[in-house]
Design a protein around this motif. Structure first.
Motif, PDB file in Angstrom:
ATOM      1  N   LEU A 124       1.028  -1.092   0.129  1.00  0.00           N
ATOM      2  CA  LEU A 124       0.116   0.023  -0.230  1.00  0.00           C
ATOM      3  C   LEU A 124       0.892   1.304  -0.112  1.00  0.00           C
ATOM      4  CD1 LEU A 124      -2.868  -1.129   2.603  1.00  0.00           C
ATOM      5  CD2 LEU A 124      -2.772  -1.441   0.231  1.00  0.00           C
ATOM      6  N   ASP A 125       0.509   2.491  -0.434  1.00  0.00           N
ATOM      7  CA  ASP A 125       1.105   3.464  -0.584  1.00  0.00           C
ATOM      8  C   ASP A 125       1.208   4.279   0.654  1.00  0.00           C
ATOM      9  OD1 ASP A 125       1.898   3.232  -3.086  1.00  0.00           O
ATOM     10  OD2 ASP A 125       0.110   4.575  -3.966  1.00  0.00           O
ATOM     11  N   ARG A 126       0.289   4.297   1.539  1.00  0.00           N
ATOM     12  CA  ARG A 126      -0.035   4.983   2.834  1.00  0.00           C
ATOM     13  C   ARG A 126      -1.030   4.391   3.586  1.00  0.00           C
ATOM     14  NH1 ARG A 126      -1.577   9.975   0.832  1.00  0.00           N
ATOM     15  NH2 ARG A 126       0.380  10.812   0.473  1.00  0.00           N
ATOM     16  N   VAL A 127      -0.570   4.376   4.877  1.00  0.00           N
ATOM     17  CA  VAL A 127      -1.887   3.818   5.951  1.00  0.00           C
ATOM     18  C   VAL A 127      -1.718   4.589   7.042  1.00  0.00           C
ATOM     19  CG1 VAL A 127      -1.340   1.432   5.026  1.00  0.00           C
ATOM     20  CG2 VAL A 127       0.239   2.152   7.156  1.00  0.00           C
ATOM     21  N   GLY A 128      -3.024   4.547   7.821  1.00  0.00           N
ATOM     22  CA  GLY A 128      -2.923   5.241   9.154  1.00  0.00           C
ATOM     23  C   GLY A 128      -3.022   4.395  10.137  1.00  0.00           C
ATOM     24  N   ILE A 129      -2.482   4.430  11.288  1.00  0.00           N
ATOM     25  CA  ILE A 129      -2.451   3.722  12.409  1.00  0.00           C
ATOM     26  C   ILE A 129      -3.207   4.581  13.594  1.00  0.00           C
ATOM     27  CG2 ILE A 129      -0.857   2.049  11.732  1.00  0.00           C
ATOM     28  CD1 ILE A 129       0.966   3.293  13.810  1.00  0.00           C
ATOM     29  N   TYR A 130      -4.361   3.954  14.039  1.00  0.00           N
ATOM     30  CA  TYR A 130      -4.817   4.699  15.270  1.00  0.00           C
ATOM     31  C   TYR A 130      -4.277   3.855  16.364  1.00  0.00           C
ATOM     32  CZ  TYR A 130      -8.358   6.791  18.147  1.00  0.00           C
ATOM     33  OH  TYR A 130      -9.058   7.496  19.206  1.00  0.00           O
ATOM     34  N   ALA A 194     -11.959   9.975  10.482  1.00  0.00           N
ATOM     35  CA  ALA A 194     -12.340  10.582   9.110  1.00  0.00           C
ATOM     36  C   ALA A 194     -11.407  11.281   8.613  1.00  0.00           C
ATOM     37  CB  ALA A 194     -13.633  11.480   9.855  1.00  0.00           C
ATOM     38  N   ALA A 195     -10.497  11.844   9.241  1.00  0.00           N
ATOM     39  CA  ALA A 195      -9.270  12.562   8.575  1.00  0.00           C
ATOM     40  C   ALA A 195      -8.154  11.762   7.847  1.00  0.00           C
ATOM     41  CB  ALA A 195      -8.578  13.523   9.634  1.00  0.00           C
ATOM     42  N   LEU A 196      -8.140  10.500   8.200  1.00  0.00           N
ATOM     43  CA  LEU A 196      -7.278   9.595   7.564  1.00  0.00           C
ATOM     44  C   LEU A 196      -8.036   8.852   6.526  1.00  0.00           C
ATOM     45  CD1 LEU A 196      -6.000   7.480  10.920  1.00  0.00           C
ATOM     46  CD2 LEU A 196      -4.690   9.192   9.218  1.00  0.00           C
ATOM     47  N   ALA A 197      -9.544   8.898   6.688  1.00  0.00           N
ATOM     48  CA  ALA A 197     -10.167   8.239   5.303  1.00  0.00           C
ATOM     49  C   ALA A 197     -10.385   9.306   4.413  1.00  0.00           C
ATOM     50  CB  ALA A 197     -11.594   7.988   5.903  1.00  0.00           C
ATOM     51  N   TYR A 198     -10.808  10.525   4.674  1.00  0.00           N
ATOM     52  CA  TYR A 198     -11.095  11.419   3.644  1.00  0.00           C
ATOM     53  C   TYR A 198      -9.883  12.416   3.167  1.00  0.00           C
ATOM     54  CZ  TYR A 198     -15.671   9.952   4.709  1.00  0.00           C
ATOM     55  OH  TYR A 198     -16.821   9.107   5.090  1.00  0.00           O
ATOM     56  N   GLY A 199      -9.067  12.714   4.201  1.00  0.00           N
ATOM     57  CA  GLY A 199      -8.032  13.381   3.888  1.00  0.00           C
ATOM     58  C   GLY A 199      -8.296  15.006   4.411  1.00  0.00           C
ATOM     59  N   THR A 200      -7.608  15.932   4.834  1.00  0.00           N
ATOM     60  CA  THR A 200      -7.793  17.219   5.030  1.00  0.00           C
ATOM     61  C   THR A 200      -6.535  18.093   4.295  1.00  0.00           C
ATOM     62  OG1 THR A 200      -6.442  17.449   7.064  1.00  0.00           O
ATOM     63  CG2 THR A 200      -8.610  16.450   7.148  1.00  0.00           C
ATOM     64  N   LYS A 208      -5.625   2.504   4.179  1.00  0.00           N
ATOM     65  CA  LYS A 208      -6.148   1.654   5.103  1.00  0.00           C
ATOM     66  C   LYS A 208      -5.800   2.064   6.385  1.00  0.00           C
ATOM     67  CE  LYS A 208      -6.251  -3.567   5.781  1.00  0.00           C
ATOM     68  NZ  LYS A 208      -5.748  -4.707   5.103  1.00  0.00           N
ATOM     69  N   ILE A 209      -6.703   1.956   7.272  1.00  0.00           N
ATOM     70  CA  ILE A 209      -6.625   2.290   8.755  1.00  0.00           C
ATOM     71  C   ILE A 209      -6.641   1.046   9.608  1.00  0.00           C
ATOM     72  CG2 ILE A 209      -7.621   3.332  10.808  1.00  0.00           C
ATOM     73  CD1 ILE A 209      -9.363   5.187   8.433  1.00  0.00           C
ATOM     74  N   THR A 210      -5.851   0.988  10.619  1.00  0.00           N
ATOM     75  CA  THR A 210      -5.670  -0.132  11.453  1.00  0.00           C
ATOM     76  C   THR A 210      -5.413   0.402  12.907  1.00  0.00           C
ATOM     77  OG1 THR A 210      -3.157  -0.366  11.402  1.00  0.00           O
ATOM     78  CG2 THR A 210      -4.526  -1.394   9.518  1.00  0.00           C
ATOM     79  N   GLY A 211      -5.872  -0.615  13.768  1.00  0.00           N
ATOM     80  CA  GLY A 211      -5.696  -0.012  15.183  1.00  0.00           C
ATOM     81  C   GLY A 211      -6.983  -0.074  15.991  1.00  0.00           C
ATOM     82  N   PRO A 212      -6.937  -0.426  17.245  1.00  0.00           N
ATOM     83  CA  PRO A 212      -8.093  -0.216  18.208  1.00  0.00           C
ATOM     84  C   PRO A 212      -8.510   1.077  18.490  1.00  0.00           C
ATOM     85  CG  PRO A 212      -6.103  -0.916  19.481  1.00  0.00           C
ATOM     86  CD  PRO A 212      -5.680  -0.642  18.095  1.00  0.00           C
ATOM     87  N   GLY A 213      -9.860   1.122  19.181  1.00  0.00           N
ATOM     88  CA  GLY A 213     -10.343   2.369  19.779  1.00  0.00           C
ATOM     89  C   GLY A 213     -11.362   1.984  20.387  1.00  0.00           C
ATOM     90  N   VAL A 227     -14.436   3.419   1.437  1.00  0.00           N
ATOM     91  CA  VAL A 227     -13.510   4.492   1.176  1.00  0.00           C
ATOM     92  C   VAL A 227     -12.127   4.174   1.275  1.00  0.00           C
ATOM     93  CG1 VAL A 227     -13.039   7.146   1.484  1.00  0.00           C
ATOM     94  CG2 VAL A 227     -15.429   6.068   1.870  1.00  0.00           C
ATOM     95  N   VAL A 228     -11.785   3.642   2.439  1.00  0.00           N
ATOM     96  CA  VAL A 228     -10.463   3.066   2.706  1.00  0.00           C
ATOM     97  C   VAL A 228     -10.676   1.660   3.218  1.00  0.00           C
ATOM     98  CG1 VAL A 228      -9.303   5.220   3.292  1.00  0.00           C
ATOM     99  CG2 VAL A 228     -10.560   4.167   5.074  1.00  0.00           C
ATOM    100  N   GLY A 229      -9.501   0.929   3.422  1.00  0.00           N
ATOM    101  CA  GLY A 229      -9.554  -0.318   3.813  1.00  0.00           C
ATOM    102  C   GLY A 229      -9.575  -0.076   5.471  1.00  0.00           C
ATOM    103  N   ILE A 230     -10.046  -1.429   6.253  1.00  0.00           N
ATOM    104  CA  ILE A 230      -9.646  -1.172   7.489  1.00  0.00           C
ATOM    105  C   ILE A 230      -9.316  -2.680   7.947  1.00  0.00           C
ATOM    106  CG2 ILE A 230     -11.553   0.444   8.077  1.00  0.00           C
ATOM    107  CD1 ILE A 230     -13.359  -1.684   9.111  1.00  0.00           C
ATOM    108  N   ASP A 231      -8.644  -2.861   9.048  1.00  0.00           N
ATOM    109  CA  ASP A 231      -8.073  -4.316   9.545  1.00  0.00           C
ATOM    110  C   ASP A 231      -9.113  -5.068  10.061  1.00  0.00           C
ATOM    111  OD1 ASP A 231      -8.591  -2.438  11.718  1.00  0.00           O
ATOM    112  OD2 ASP A 231      -6.813  -2.817  12.848  1.00  0.00           O
ATOM    113  N   MET A 232     -10.375  -4.399  10.984  1.00  0.00           N
ATOM    114  CA  MET A 232     -11.150  -5.183  11.622  1.00  0.00           C
ATOM    115  C   MET A 232     -11.894  -4.122  12.673  1.00  0.00           C
ATOM    116  SD  MET A 232      -9.407  -7.507  14.504  1.00  0.00           S
ATOM    117  CE  MET A 232      -7.782  -7.795  13.360  1.00  0.00           C
TER     118      MET A 232
END
Length: 430
Positions: A124-130, A194-200, A208-213, A227-232
């Motif tokens: 993947l080019d770019r991922v976000g981790i929460y 939302a910021a990771l998914a849509y961009g600002t 893709k966004i991964t990580g618990p919350g 819009v983006v992938g997620i882990d679970m």
């Protein structure tokens, strides 16, 4: 803890009730999250700053107040005591080594007619981790989410982490430095997702966004999926221990506590084949609970969703485990490798009396982001493969086009898709 016996006529009913957890979406949370996501998508950085100040009690004036660079992460690492620095580096190295072995490689093969087929693997080019930042700090979550992405070859790893009252946790930031995170935004909640998914204007859109919350983060991940992938969408933490009575009762008691202390809805279950041993573990729990700083949470968790189950033998215990499909399964038994062969459904299997689940949480090597709420029946731990994509490769030779074109033509006409058929037929010599 509840006491269950597999010989009871109501056992299956009791087990289902024990495992029941309301995973349905909360309409009120969904409404709030939908509004936040739409607002961030529309107003970008301005909305992100407003929500962060409101929910986290911060006083950011511009988005720059919420951004940390790799220099900031390195400074956090250097402020730590040497033993913590060493622990982070060793843990990260072990996680990296394990995940290197999961890396998928491209491959091709050639038919007898010269047609070449294969699979191309790309990161993947770019991922976000929460990374959660509320009740506790989780540097281990940083390593477990960022390192597989790093191993996969992801170029940009963007981390979001809430900092209530503006308090930044050096260990979490240091873990980001060690794990190769590119940039950190000190934001959390649905607004961060939302910021990771849509961009600002400042937060780049990720793939893709991964990580618990918390529940709001889970609802936001569910909403932006597609819009983006997620882990679970993870549920409460779980541990199931199968014990044959050879492990010291204190060890098993503390293993159960280790998951119960996460929160009041975590689940800890022990399956044993001897009632005296179960009684011994219960006595150990009664004694050790006095020493636990998070005693209230542990007691609530065990009272709400914990259980001891008496099984007739280890074969039956393994079948119950397959039904439960736990996030963490400890086989605290003799010859654990043999019993592991009977396990079909578990996020991670910890084999032998010396393998505490907590080692997997921090430094054993395998990922600690695991399927919960019985989803281990059909899903797997987070891994390097979650940050790689597969593209099919098809290069048909002139000879191959003669054979495949006729087959495609027949099937396309069968579906009344004339253009499909003729596209293949144009390449036929006769």
């Amino acid at each position: 803890m509840k006491k269950l016996n597999t010989q009871s006529p109501d056992f299956q009913i009791e087990l289902k009730a024990l495992l029941a957890f309301e995973t349905a979406q909360n309409p009120e949370i969904d409404r709030i999250v939908a509004d936040i996501c739409a607002d961030v998508q529309k107003r970008g950085d301005v909305a992100l700053i407003e929500y962060t100040n409101r929910f986290d009690g911060t006083s950011a004036q511009t988005i720059a107040d919420l951004i940390l660079t790799q220099n900031d992460l390195q400074a956090a690492f250097e402020r730590l005591q040497p033993e913590i620095q060493t622990a982070l580096k060793i843990a990260a190295a072990r996680v990296e080594s394990y995940h290197q072995r999961q890396k998928m490689e491209s491959w091709t093969y050639e038919d007898e007619d010269g047609t070449r087929l294969g699979q191309q693997i790309t990161p993947l080019d770019r991922v976000g981790i929460y990374v959660p930042g509320g009740k506790a700090a989780y540097p281990s979550s940083v390593i477990m989410n960022a390192m597989p992405a790093h191993v996969a070859g992801v170029k940009e790893i963007i981390m979001v982490v809430p900092t209530p009252k503006g308090e930044r946790n050096d260990i979490v930031l240091a873990a980001a430095f060690v794990a190769g995170v590119t940039k950190v935004f000190t934001v959390g909640g649905a607004q961060a997702v939302a910021a990771l998914a849509y961009g600002t204007e400042s937060v780049p859109q990720v793939d893709k966004i991964t990580g618990p919350g918390n529940a709001f983060v889970a609802a936001a991940k569910r909403r932006v999926f597609g819009v983006v992938g997620i882990d679970m969408v993870a549920g409460p933490s779980e541990i199931l221990v199968i014990a044959d009575g050879t492990t010291p009762a204190d060890w098993v008691a503390m293993d159960l506590f280790s998951q119960a202390e996460h929160d009041e809805i975590a689940q800890a279950i022990l399956i044993g084949t001897s009632q005296p041993y179960l009684d011994e573990v219960q006595a150990a729990m009664n004694r050790l609970i006095e020493t636990m700083p998070r005693r209230d949470i542990i007691e609530a968790s065990l009272g709400n969703r914990g259980a001891m189950i008496l099984a007739k033998d280890l074969d039956e215990a393994c079948e119950i485990a397959n039904y439960i499909s736990p996030e963490h399964l400890e086989l605290s038994v003799e010859n654990p490798q043999e019993w592991a062969k009977k396990i079909r459904h578990a996020g991670a299997i910890f084999m032998g009396r010396y393998t505490s689940e907590s080692l997997g949480d921090y430094c054993a090597g395998p990922n600690h982001v695991l399927p919960t709420s019985r989803t281990a029946r059909f899903s797997s731990p987070l891994g390097t493969y979650d940050f790689q994509k597969r593209s099919s490769l098809i290069q048909v030779s002139e000879q191959g086009a003669q054979k495949l074109g006729k087959i495609a033509s027949v099937l396309a006409h069968g579906e009344s898709l004339t253009a499909h058929a003729r596209s293949a037929e144009f390449r036929l010599k006769d």
